[in-house]
Enzyme design. Structure first.
Site, PDB file in Angstrom:
ATOM      1  N   SER A   1      33.009  20.898 -25.493  1.00  0.00           N
ATOM      2  CA  SER A   1      34.380  20.561 -25.854  1.00  0.00           C
ATOM      3  C   SER A   1      34.896  21.397 -27.015  1.00  0.00           C
ATOM      4  O   SER A   1      36.063  21.793 -27.036  1.00  0.00           O
ATOM      5  CB  SER A   1      34.479  19.071 -26.205  1.00  0.00           C
ATOM      6  OG  SER A   1      33.993  18.273 -25.161  1.00  0.00           O
TER       7      SER A   1
ATOM      8  N   HIS B   1      35.788  18.981 -32.131  1.00  0.00           N
ATOM      9  CA  HIS B   1      36.967  19.455 -31.407  1.00  0.00           C
ATOM     10  C   HIS B   1      37.900  20.239 -32.322  1.00  0.00           C
ATOM     11  O   HIS B   1      38.360  21.340 -31.977  1.00  0.00           O
ATOM     12  CB  HIS B   1      37.715  18.264 -30.803  1.00  0.00           C
ATOM     13  CG  HIS B   1      36.975  17.597 -29.698  1.00  0.00           C
ATOM     14  ND1 HIS B   1      37.431  16.451 -29.085  1.00  0.00           N
ATOM     15  CD2 HIS B   1      35.812  17.905 -29.079  1.00  0.00           C
ATOM     16  CE1 HIS B   1      36.587  16.097 -28.134  1.00  0.00           C
ATOM     17  NE2 HIS B   1      35.592  16.957 -28.124  1.00  0.00           N
TER      18      HIS B   1
END
Length: 292
Positions: A190, A236
């Protein structure tokens, strides 16, 4: 009666001297057999002249300076997807569970991003954790996003710089986790995918296309990262920041420092990538040194 005049020797192909031919290249004039000739706008050119013409023709390049090709296969994107799937398959085989693959997998335990373990010397976790996934849904979501955005980014940046942006995004996510989520167990592509979201947004701005759809997508994903438990918010955000800065270094920095030739522009981009990579590693090292 006049004696018969001897006939002139037959021409032979310049590249295949055992093949008589009545043909010749309309560019250089050398005799050539049909295998060595290629159709041209005027007559036929031999393969040597065709190659020389291709070398002298200036290559078309993208906005980042990469060589443009309509038929280019995004090998890096496909290879990254294959590697993620392979690592996931290994963890599934070790854990004997398709959905709970993190339990009972020695590879998962050895590679998951755990800041105290990195501080103790397990540096491979900062990259290896980016190829692990918590369950099939986690893998499929990340690989779908990588497939959608990765192919276009690879075409614009070129394979080497695209791979560099991907890895720098992974490092940026790991650096943010080392600083701000020191007791977490983080895994997944991610961080790199968020970095690619930032990268394609920068590319759209550089190409003077509307980036609103990507900005909305990034906003939604950041909101989800804030809202749902169990999601690595800092991984992230770190990946997003690193990928965005890396692509800015490729697409905009050469113009900002007035690199006047394509070669200097590419050099500036590579220097920016190297600087960001070292900066991420430095943050990881300093954060690890500060851990008890």
């Amino acid at each position: 009666m006049n004696p018969q005049q001897p006939s002139p020797p037959a021409q032979v192909c310049a590249r295949h001297t055992d093949r008589p031919t009545g043909l010749s290249c309309t560019r250089c004039g050398r005799p050539a057999c049909p295998e060595c000739l290629r159709p041209a706008s005027v007559g036929q050119h031999c393969v040597d002249c065709v190659r020389a013409d291709q070398r002298s023709t200036q290559k078309v390049r993208t906005a980042s300076g990469a060589v443009a090709s309509r038929n280019s296969v995004p090998f890096v994107t496909y290879s990254l997807i294959a590697l993620n799937v392979l690592v996931y398959a290994i963890t599934v085989a070790q854990s004997r569970s398709l959905m709970a693959n993190e339990g009972g997998s020695s590879l998962f335990v050895d590679w998951v991003m755990y800041p105290p373990a990195v501080a103790a010397g397990d540096w491979f976790r900062v990259i290896g954790s980016g190829f692990l996934h918590y369950g099939l849904i986690h893998l499929l979501l990340n690989m779908f996003a990588l497939y959608i955005v990765g192919r276009d980014i690879e075409m614009v940046l070129g394979r080497v710089r695209y791979l560099a942006v991907y890895l720098i995004s992974l490092l940026g996510g790991s650096a943010a986790v080392m600083l701000l989520a020191q007791n977490s167990l983080t895994a997944g592509a991610s961080g790199a995918v968020y970095g690619l979201f930032g990268a394609i947004t920068v590319i759209l701005i550089r190409l003077r296309q509307n980036p609103n759809s990507m900005l909305i997508l990034i906003g939604i994903n950041v909101f989800i990262s804030f809202s749902l438990p169990g999601i690595s918010l800092w991984g992230h955000l770190g990946g997003l920041a690193a990928g965005t800065l890396a692509t800015l270094g490729i697409m905009f920095l050469p113009a900002w420092v007035r690199a006047r030739t394509p070669e200097r522009a590419r050099l500036v981009g590579f220097i920016a990538l190297a600087a960001l990579g070292f900066a991420a590693l430095a943050v990881i090292a300093l954060a690890g040194a500060a851990l008890p």
